[in-house]
Write a protein that holds these residues in place. Structure first.
Motif, PDB file in Angstrom:
ATOM      1  N   ALA A 196       0.902  -0.921 -10.710  1.00  0.00           N
ATOM      2  CA  ALA A 196       1.207   0.284 -11.771  1.00  0.00           C
ATOM      3  C   ALA A 196       1.037   0.106 -13.217  1.00  0.00           C
ATOM      4  O   ALA A 196       1.419  -1.420 -13.570  1.00  0.00           O
ATOM      5  CB  ALA A 196       2.780   0.709 -11.722  1.00  0.00           C
TER       6      ALA A 196
ATOM      7  N   ILE B 118      -0.526   4.748 -10.983  1.00  0.00           N
ATOM      8  CA  ILE B 118      -0.932   3.856  -9.897  1.00  0.00           C
ATOM      9  C   ILE B 118      -2.308   3.457  -9.963  1.00  0.00           C
ATOM     10  O   ILE B 118      -3.452   4.106 -10.315  1.00  0.00           O
ATOM     11  CB  ILE B 118      -0.626   4.367  -8.437  1.00  0.00           C
ATOM     12  CG1 ILE B 118       0.786   4.437  -8.360  1.00  0.00           C
ATOM     13  CG2 ILE B 118      -1.183   3.692  -7.477  1.00  0.00           C
ATOM     14  CD1 ILE B 118       1.232   5.162  -6.905  1.00  0.00           C
TER      15      ILE B 118
ATOM     16  N   PRO C 206      -5.240   1.264  -7.514  1.00  0.00           N
ATOM     17  CA  PRO C 206      -5.357   0.448  -6.241  1.00  0.00           C
ATOM     18  C   PRO C 206      -6.488  -0.555  -6.421  1.00  0.00           C
ATOM     19  O   PRO C 206      -7.337  -0.683  -7.397  1.00  0.00           O
ATOM     20  CB  PRO C 206      -5.832   1.695  -5.385  1.00  0.00           C
ATOM     21  CG  PRO C 206      -6.670   2.553  -6.376  1.00  0.00           C
ATOM     22  CD  PRO C 206      -6.103   2.502  -7.557  1.00  0.00           C
TER      23      PRO C 206
ATOM     24  N   TYR D 263      -9.013   5.180  -4.135  1.00  0.00           N
ATOM     25  CA  TYR D 263      -7.622   6.098  -4.281  1.00  0.00           C
ATOM     26  C   TYR D 263      -7.348   6.600  -2.891  1.00  0.00           C
ATOM     27  O   TYR D 263      -8.444   7.270  -2.396  1.00  0.00           O
ATOM     28  CB  TYR D 263      -7.585   6.783  -5.217  1.00  0.00           C
ATOM     29  CG  TYR D 263      -7.438   6.423  -6.819  1.00  0.00           C
ATOM     30  CD1 TYR D 263      -6.186   6.461  -7.294  1.00  0.00           C
ATOM     31  CD2 TYR D 263      -8.530   5.916  -7.744  1.00  0.00           C
ATOM     32  CE1 TYR D 263      -5.703   5.569  -8.389  1.00  0.00           C
ATOM     33  CE2 TYR D 263      -8.113   5.331  -8.842  1.00  0.00           C
ATOM     34  CZ  TYR D 263      -6.925   5.162  -9.351  1.00  0.00           C
ATOM     35  OH  TYR D 263      -6.588   4.821 -10.442  1.00  0.00           O
TER      36      TYR D 263
ATOM     37  N   LEU E 134      -1.453  -1.929  -4.422  1.00  0.00           N
ATOM     38  CA  LEU E 134      -1.103  -1.061  -5.361  1.00  0.00           C
ATOM     39  C   LEU E 134      -0.453  -1.705  -6.361  1.00  0.00           C
ATOM     40  O   LEU E 134       0.311  -2.710  -6.277  1.00  0.00           O
ATOM     41  CB  LEU E 134      -0.554   0.535  -5.089  1.00  0.00           C
ATOM     42  CG  LEU E 134      -0.915   1.158  -3.696  1.00  0.00           C
ATOM     43  CD1 LEU E 134      -0.003   2.325  -3.646  1.00  0.00           C
ATOM     44  CD2 LEU E 134      -2.241   1.649  -4.258  1.00  0.00           C
TER      45      LEU E 134
ATOM     46  N   THR F 149       0.894  -1.212   0.155  1.00  0.00           N
ATOM     47  CA  THR F 149      -0.169  -0.118  -0.012  1.00  0.00           C
ATOM     48  C   THR F 149       0.693   1.282  -0.010  1.00  0.00           C
ATOM     49  O   THR F 149       0.411   2.407  -0.004  1.00  0.00           O
ATOM     50  CB  THR F 149      -1.036   0.109   1.173  1.00  0.00           C
ATOM     51  OG1 THR F 149      -0.246  -0.132   2.570  1.00  0.00           O
ATOM     52  CG2 THR F 149      -1.879  -1.011   1.035  1.00  0.00           C
ATOM     53  N   ASP F 150       2.056   1.311  -0.033  1.00  0.00           N
ATOM     54  CA  ASP F 150       2.861   2.141   0.009  1.00  0.00           C
ATOM     55  C   ASP F 150       3.444   2.818  -1.361  1.00  0.00           C
ATOM     56  O   ASP F 150       4.085   2.218  -2.128  1.00  0.00           O
ATOM     57  CB  ASP F 150       4.431   1.846   0.592  1.00  0.00           C
ATOM     58  CG  ASP F 150       5.224   3.115   0.886  1.00  0.00           C
ATOM     59  OD1 ASP F 150       5.108   4.222   0.364  1.00  0.00           O
ATOM     60  OD2 ASP F 150       6.240   2.928   1.608  1.00  0.00           O
ATOM     61  N   SER F 151       2.696   3.965  -1.780  1.00  0.00           N
ATOM     62  CA  SER F 151       2.941   4.663  -3.143  1.00  0.00           C
ATOM     63  C   SER F 151       4.414   5.039  -3.401  1.00  0.00           C
ATOM     64  O   SER F 151       4.740   5.129  -4.301  1.00  0.00           O
ATOM     65  CB  SER F 151       2.020   5.657  -3.338  1.00  0.00           C
ATOM     66  OG  SER F 151       2.168   6.850  -2.524  1.00  0.00           O
ATOM     67  N   ASP F 152       4.844   5.507  -1.991  1.00  0.00           N
ATOM     68  CA  ASP F 152       6.335   5.946  -2.224  1.00  0.00           C
ATOM     69  C   ASP F 152       7.207   4.943  -2.735  1.00  0.00           C
ATOM     70  O   ASP F 152       8.434   5.016  -3.406  1.00  0.00           O
ATOM     71  CB  ASP F 152       6.738   6.594  -1.037  1.00  0.00           C
ATOM     72  CG  ASP F 152       6.248   8.136  -0.575  1.00  0.00           C
ATOM     73  OD1 ASP F 152       5.712   8.752  -1.539  1.00  0.00           O
ATOM     74  OD2 ASP F 152       6.203   8.198   0.652  1.00  0.00           O
TER      75      ASP F 152
ATOM     76  N   LEU G 173       6.415   2.355  -4.343  1.00  0.00           N
ATOM     77  CA  LEU G 173       6.221   1.927  -5.678  1.00  0.00           C
ATOM     78  C   LEU G 173       6.991   2.604  -6.594  1.00  0.00           C
ATOM     79  O   LEU G 173       7.508   2.261  -7.632  1.00  0.00           O
ATOM     80  CB  LEU G 173       4.596   1.978  -5.874  1.00  0.00           C
ATOM     81  CG  LEU G 173       4.201   1.498  -7.391  1.00  0.00           C
ATOM     82  CD1 LEU G 173       2.504   1.019  -7.331  1.00  0.00           C
ATOM     83  CD2 LEU G 173       4.280   2.432  -8.514  1.00  0.00           C
ATOM     84  N   TYR G 174       6.891   4.254  -6.147  1.00  0.00           N
ATOM     85  CA  TYR G 174       7.483   4.990  -7.300  1.00  0.00           C
ATOM     86  C   TYR G 174       9.009   4.751  -7.085  1.00  0.00           C
ATOM     87  O   TYR G 174       9.771   4.766  -8.237  1.00  0.00           O
ATOM     88  CB  TYR G 174       7.349   6.301  -7.117  1.00  0.00           C
ATOM     89  CG  TYR G 174       5.892   6.904  -7.617  1.00  0.00           C
ATOM     90  CD1 TYR G 174       5.791   6.516  -8.916  1.00  0.00           C
ATOM     91  CD2 TYR G 174       5.152   7.403  -6.659  1.00  0.00           C
ATOM     92  CE1 TYR G 174       4.478   6.876  -9.349  1.00  0.00           C
ATOM     93  CE2 TYR G 174       3.808   7.830  -7.382  1.00  0.00           C
ATOM     94  CZ  TYR G 174       3.389   7.542  -8.494  1.00  0.00           C
ATOM     95  OH  TYR G 174       2.183   8.042  -9.230  1.00  0.00           O
TER      96      TYR G 174
ATOM     97  N   MET H  43      -2.967  11.150  -2.688  1.00  0.00           N
ATOM     98  CA  MET H  43      -1.997  10.165  -3.355  1.00  0.00           C
ATOM     99  C   MET H  43      -1.456  10.665  -4.889  1.00  0.00           C
ATOM    100  O   MET H  43      -2.323  11.144  -5.663  1.00  0.00           O
ATOM    101  CB  MET H  43      -2.228   8.691  -3.557  1.00  0.00           C
ATOM    102  CG  MET H  43      -1.136   7.701  -4.350  1.00  0.00           C
ATOM    103  SD  MET H  43      -1.953   5.950  -4.333  1.00  0.00           S
ATOM    104  CE  MET H  43      -2.861   6.167  -5.764  1.00  0.00           C
TER     105      MET H  43
END
Length: 299
Positions: free
Chosen positions: A141, A131, A133, A218, A139, A101-104, A106-107, A222
Motif C-alpha cells: 500500500a 494498493i 500489486p 491489478y 500487494l 494477495t488478499d486486498s480485504d 490489506l484494508y 479490486m
C-alpha cells in the motif's frame, strides 16, 4: 489547420483540483444511457434496461478501460487534497509474508494501522490509501497522509513500522509540487498521465510513463483505493462555456499548458471529437505577470 484549443463558446465539463483546471468537451447533449445500479443501465429514450458488461479477465479491454477511468478519478482526488509540504507524508507499507494477495486483509490491516498512528501522533489525520500489486501478485500500500490543521507532520520510520507491524515501511516527505497526483501515479501504472483517455497519439508525442506493465497486474474488480471520510474532498466539477469557466478561474487570455483531441465513433458511423485542455493556475499567474512586465517595458 485546426486550432490546438477548444472553441471559447463550446460547452465543457471542467474538473478543478489543486492547481489544475481540466476542461473537456462532451459527445453533445445528455447521454442516452443512464446507470441504474452496478449491473444495469437504462436507455433514456426507449426505457429499455440492459445488463452492464463486467470484465472477468485482466486481458479484457474493458478491464483496461475501467482501470484508466479509476486512475483518472484518483489523479483528480489526489490533486484536490495534496500539494506537498510540511503537513504531508507519503508512506509505503509492505508485507513480510509474501506473496500476500488478499486486498480485504490489506484494508483491515490498514484500518488498525491508521488508528494506532492517530493515537501515536495525537493529530487528526486524513489519508488516501492506494494498493499496488507486484509481479509476484503480492500487494502493498501507498498512503498519502496529512494533518487536518495543516500543522507539521513528522513520524519516525520506526514508529510507522511498529504501528504497521506487517513488514517493511518507508516514510518520505512530499516536496511542494504542482502535481502530486502524477508523481504518485507514476509508481502505480503504465498509464500515460497526459493521455488517460487512451487515444492514439503521434510516436513523437512526449509521454509521462515511468513504470511499464503495472495495469496488467491489478486483479479484476479490486478496489484500488480508499480514503478517510474526514478531510478529503472531491475535485470540483462544473459545466459551462469554456470562456466563462476560464474567466471564473482567472485564466482569460491564457493558453492551455496541454491540449489533446481524439475521435469517438458512435452508432451509424457518426464521429464526435473530444477535446481536452489542462491549465496550471500558478503558471497562468506567472504568464500574466511576465506579460505585464513585457508590456510596461514597451511604454
Amino acid at each position: 489547420m485546426k486550432s490546438k484549443s477548444i472553441d471559447p463558446k463550446s460547452l465543457v465539463t471542467a474538473h478543478v483540483y489543486g492547481d489544475t483546471v481540466e476542461m473537456s468537451t462532451s459527445l453533445g447533449g445528455i447521454p442516452v444511457m443512464q446507470k441504474l445500479n452496478k449491473d444495469e443501465m437504462i436507455n433514456r429514450i426507449t426505457g429499455k434496461v440492459v445488463q452492464i458488461y463486467h470484465a472477468t479477465s485482466r486481458a479484457d479491454p474493458k478491464n483496461y478501460e475501467s482501470l484508466r477511468a479509476t486512475f483518472k478519478r484518483l489523479k483528480r482526488l489526489i490533486g484536490a487534497n495534496f500539494q506537498g509540504g510540511r503537513s504531508e507524508l507519503w508512506l509505503t507499507l509492505t508485507y513480510k509474508d509474501s506473496p500476500m494477495t488478499d486486498s480485504d486483509r490489506l484494508y483491515k490491516d490498514f484500518k488498525r494501522f491508521i488508528r494506532r498512528l492517530r493515537a501515536k501522533t495525537d493529530k487528526e489525520l486524513a489519508y488516501i490509501v492506494v494498493i499496488e500489486p507486484q509481479a509476484s501478485g503480492s500487494l502493498h500500500a501507498h498512503t498519502l497522509l496529512k494533518t487536518l490543521d495543516k500543522s507539521r507532520l513528522y513520524i519516525a520510520n520506526a514508529d510507522v513500522a511498529k504501528a504497521w507491524g506487517q513488514g517493511f515501511v518507508n516514510v518520505r516527505r512530499l516536496k511542494d509540487s504542482d502535481n502530486v497526483g502524477a508523481y504518485l501515479m507514476a509508481y502505480l501504472s503504465d498509464v500515460d498521465l497526459n493521455n488517460l483517455e487512451g487515444e492514439k497519439v503521434s510516436n513523437n508525442a512526449p509521454k509521462k510513463i515511468i513504470k511499464g506493465g503495472r495495469l496488467g497486474l491489478y486483479p479484476v474488480g479490486m478496489q484500488i483505493y480508499r480514503h478517510s471520510r474526514k478531510g478529503i474532498v472531491q475535485a470540483t466539477k462544473l459545466t459551462g462555456s469554456k470562456a466563462k469557466i476560464k474567466q471564473k478561474y482567472n485564466l482569460s487570455g491564457v493558453t492551455p499548458d496541454y491540449y489533446r483531441s481524439f475521435d469517438v465513433v458512435r452508432r451509424r458511423g457518426k464521429t464526435f471529437t473530444i477535446e481536452s485542455e489542462f491549465y496550471s493556475r500558478k503558471k497562468a499567474e506567472l504568464k500574466k505577470a511576465l506579460q505585464e512586465i513585457k508590456n510596461s517595458s514597451k511604454k
